[in-house]
Motif scaffolding. Sequence first.
Motif, PDB file in Angstrom:
ATOM      1  N   GLU A  22       0.817  -1.211   0.000  1.00 48.33           N
ATOM      2  CA  GLU A  22       0.000   0.000   0.000  1.00 48.33           C
ATOM      3  C   GLU A  22       0.851   1.260   0.000  1.00 48.33           C
ATOM      4  O   GLU A  22       0.355   2.341  -0.335  1.00 48.33           O
ATOM      5  CB  GLU A  22      -0.957  -0.014   1.192  1.00 48.33           C
ATOM      6  N   SER A  23       2.135   1.152   0.356  1.00 48.07           N
ATOM      7  CA  SER A  23       3.002   2.325   0.301  1.00 48.07           C
ATOM      8  C   SER A  23       3.193   2.808  -1.132  1.00 48.07           C
ATOM      9  O   SER A  23       3.596   3.951  -1.365  1.00 48.07           O
ATOM     10  CB  SER A  23       4.368   2.015   0.936  1.00 48.07           C
ATOM     11  N   LEU A  24       2.884   1.962  -2.108  1.00 53.72           N
ATOM     12  CA  LEU A  24       2.990   2.358  -3.509  1.00 53.72           C
ATOM     13  C   LEU A  24       1.931   3.384  -3.889  1.00 53.72           C
ATOM     14  O   LEU A  24       2.059   4.048  -4.918  1.00 53.72           O
ATOM     15  CB  LEU A  24       2.845   1.134  -4.415  1.00 53.72           C
ATOM     16  N   SER A  25       0.892   3.507  -3.072  1.00 58.90           N
ATOM     17  CA  SER A  25      -0.174   4.458  -3.377  1.00 58.90           C
ATOM     18  C   SER A  25       0.227   5.895  -3.063  1.00 58.90           C
ATOM     19  O   SER A  25      -0.455   6.829  -3.474  1.00 58.90           O
ATOM     20  CB  SER A  25      -1.446   4.096  -2.590  1.00 58.90           C
ATOM     21  N   GLY A  26       1.325   6.079  -2.329  1.00 56.20           N
ATOM     22  CA  GLY A  26       1.790   7.417  -2.003  1.00 56.20           C
ATOM     23  C   GLY A  26       3.091   7.730  -2.707  1.00 56.20           C
ATOM     24  O   GLY A  26       3.544   7.004  -3.590  1.00 56.20           O
ATOM     25  N   LEU A  27       3.699   8.837  -2.325  1.00 57.65           N
ATOM     26  CA  LEU A  27       4.979   9.222  -2.905  1.00 57.65           C
ATOM     27  C   LEU A  27       6.096   8.486  -2.189  1.00 57.65           C
ATOM     28  O   LEU A  27       6.195   8.529  -0.967  1.00 57.65           O
ATOM     29  CB  LEU A  27       5.173  10.745  -2.774  1.00 57.65           C
ATOM     30  N   ASP A  54      -7.432  -2.412  -7.996  1.00 55.26           N
ATOM     31  CA  ASP A  54      -7.772  -1.077  -7.489  1.00 55.26           C
ATOM     32  C   ASP A  54      -7.019   0.004  -8.257  1.00 55.26           C
ATOM     33  O   ASP A  54      -7.571   1.072  -8.547  1.00 55.26           O
ATOM     34  CB  ASP A  54      -7.429  -0.981  -6.004  1.00 55.26           C
ATOM     35  N   ALA A  55      -5.748  -0.265  -8.579  1.00 57.33           N
ATOM     36  CA  ALA A  55      -4.957   0.714  -9.335  1.00 57.33           C
ATOM     37  C   ALA A  55      -5.570   0.959 -10.708  1.00 57.33           C
ATOM     38  O   ALA A  55      -5.658   2.096 -11.177  1.00 57.33           O
ATOM     39  CB  ALA A  55      -3.520   0.229  -9.470  1.00 57.33           C
ATOM     40  N   GLU A  56      -6.038  -0.105 -11.342  1.00 55.56           N
ATOM     41  CA  GLU A  56      -6.658   0.036 -12.660  1.00 55.56           C
ATOM     42  C   GLU A  56      -7.969   0.806 -12.561  1.00 55.56           C
ATOM     43  O   GLU A  56      -8.235   1.701 -13.369  1.00 55.56           O
ATOM     44  CB  GLU A  56      -6.908  -1.341 -13.276  1.00 55.56           C
ATOM     45  N   ARG A  57      -8.763   0.478 -11.565  1.00 50.81           N
ATOM     46  CA  ARG A  57     -10.034   1.195 -11.390  1.00 50.81           C
ATOM     47  C   ARG A  57      -9.788   2.668 -11.052  1.00 50.81           C
ATOM     48  O   ARG A  57     -10.597   3.532 -11.367  1.00 50.81           O
ATOM     49  CB  ARG A  57     -10.869   0.529 -10.295  1.00 50.81           C
ATOM     50  N   GLY A  58      -8.659   2.952 -10.408  1.00 52.15           N
ATOM     51  CA  GLY A  58      -8.340   4.315 -10.039  1.00 52.15           C
ATOM     52  C   GLY A  58      -7.681   5.117 -11.136  1.00 52.15           C
ATOM     53  O   GLY A  58      -7.297   6.271 -10.920  1.00 52.15           O
ATOM     54  N   GLY A  59      -7.513   4.506 -12.317  1.00 53.15           N
ATOM     55  CA  GLY A  59      -6.951   5.218 -13.452  1.00 53.15           C
ATOM     56  C   GLY A  59      -5.450   5.108 -13.598  1.00 53.15           C
ATOM     57  O   GLY A  59      -4.863   5.769 -14.460  1.00 53.15           O
ATOM     58  N   ALA A  60      -4.813   4.262 -12.773  1.00 47.54           N
ATOM     59  CA  ALA A  60      -3.355   4.122 -12.837  1.00 47.54           C
ATOM     60  C   ALA A  60      -2.942   2.854 -13.571  1.00 47.54           C
ATOM     61  O   ALA A  60      -1.804   2.392 -13.423  1.00 47.54           O
ATOM     62  CB  ALA A  60      -2.761   4.127 -11.419  1.00 47.54           C
ATOM     63  N   GLY A  61      -3.853   2.299 -14.360  1.00 44.91           N
ATOM     64  CA  GLY A  61      -3.590   1.022 -15.010  1.00 44.91           C
ATOM     65  C   GLY A  61      -2.345   1.000 -15.874  1.00 44.91           C
ATOM     66  O   GLY A  61      -1.605   0.018 -15.889  1.00 44.91           O
ATOM     67  N   ALA A  63       0.342   2.530 -15.487  1.00 46.67           N
ATOM     68  CA  ALA A  63       1.566   2.580 -14.680  1.00 46.67           C
ATOM     69  C   ALA A  63       1.842   1.265 -13.972  1.00 46.67           C
ATOM     70  O   ALA A  63       2.874   1.119 -13.315  1.00 46.67           O
ATOM     71  CB  ALA A  63       1.473   3.704 -13.648  1.00 46.67           C
ATOM     72  N   VAL A  64       0.904   0.302 -14.103  1.00 45.01           N
ATOM     73  CA  VAL A  64       1.021  -0.967 -13.391  1.00 45.01           C
ATOM     74  C   VAL A  64       0.937  -2.116 -14.388  1.00 45.01           C
ATOM     75  O   VAL A  64       0.064  -2.132 -15.260  1.00 45.01           O
ATOM     76  CB  VAL A  64      -0.105  -1.113 -12.340  1.00 45.01           C
ATOM     77  N   PHE A  65       1.856  -3.064 -14.262  1.00 45.31           N
ATOM     78  CA  PHE A  65       1.790  -4.292 -15.067  1.00 45.31           C
ATOM     79  C   PHE A  65       1.821  -5.466 -14.109  1.00 45.31           C
ATOM     80  O   PHE A  65       2.794  -5.663 -13.378  1.00 45.31           O
ATOM     81  CB  PHE A  65       2.949  -4.364 -16.044  1.00 45.31           C
ATOM     82  N   LEU A  94       5.740  -3.018 -11.331  1.00 41.55           N
ATOM     83  CA  LEU A  94       5.618  -4.386 -11.852  1.00 41.55           C
ATOM     84  C   LEU A  94       5.278  -5.321 -10.699  1.00 41.55           C
ATOM     85  O   LEU A  94       5.940  -5.327  -9.664  1.00 41.55           O
ATOM     86  CB  LEU A  94       6.927  -4.828 -12.498  1.00 41.55           C
ATOM     87  N   LEU A  95       4.234  -6.126 -10.903  1.00 45.65           N
ATOM     88  CA  LEU A  95       3.819  -7.127  -9.925  1.00 45.65           C
ATOM     89  C   LEU A  95       3.921  -8.497 -10.585  1.00 45.65           C
ATOM     90  O   LEU A  95       3.197  -8.771 -11.552  1.00 45.65           O
ATOM     91  CB  LEU A  95       2.380  -6.881  -9.463  1.00 45.65           C
TER      92      LEU A  95
END
Length: 230
Positions: A22-27, A54-61, A63-65, A94-95
């Motif tokens: 969850e620390s990835l959600s911040g700076l 959640d990242a994809e639903r939040g519009g950060a898709g 930036a995440v693979f 990357l996950l």
Amino acid sequence: MRESMETFVRGPGNAKAVRALESLSGLRPIPLKLYIEGPRHAGKSTLVRSWAADAERGGAGEAVFACSGADIAMALQFEADGTFFEKLGATPILLVDDLGPLLQTEKGDQLLSLMLAERDRLRLNTVVTSRTPVAECDLEESGVALSSFEAAHMEPLDDAGKREFVRRVAAEYGTDASPVLEDEAVACIVEMMGTRFEDLENATRYLVTDDDCAAHETLDAAAVQGLLQP
């Protein structure tokens, strides 16, 4: 059930991994390099898929693979086009779920080493999961890179966590017409279904959606046993 950090059940056995992810959600001034390890049914896959969803639903898709070790192994074996490997090396977050299949593939260790080196060079965030701690992996090329990752151990949910999971499944699938699951009914579901969360989910979904079950206003342990036993 919809994969989300809102439906993911937190407990003592997964707290460190959840906090780190969850620390990835911040700076973050320093890129995250996280190695999540634990046995089967510890929830590793559910955790990384929930965070990615959640990242994809939040519009950060973009930036995440998120992919699996098996996906990478297949791409390596069948010589996938360069787009896939570019994502592995250059996506900001990357996950990779379950490194096992990749490391069992010829040149999998070499590819992992090259990928991690490139991501280090670009200062990108990398999260991997595995059933095996780094120290117990036989890695000739990627071992040094992985040993620099922060390690987070995960354990399967205890019975209290499983009961919370059943409650969340019931809330996800239930309607106004669904029977109420008494506490002893929830405990009975956990006892009968064992460690597989897929079984817990399927049984609970059946109890709150099936027409035969809807004939009950509430379900106690005896009713659950009668409905779930063959």
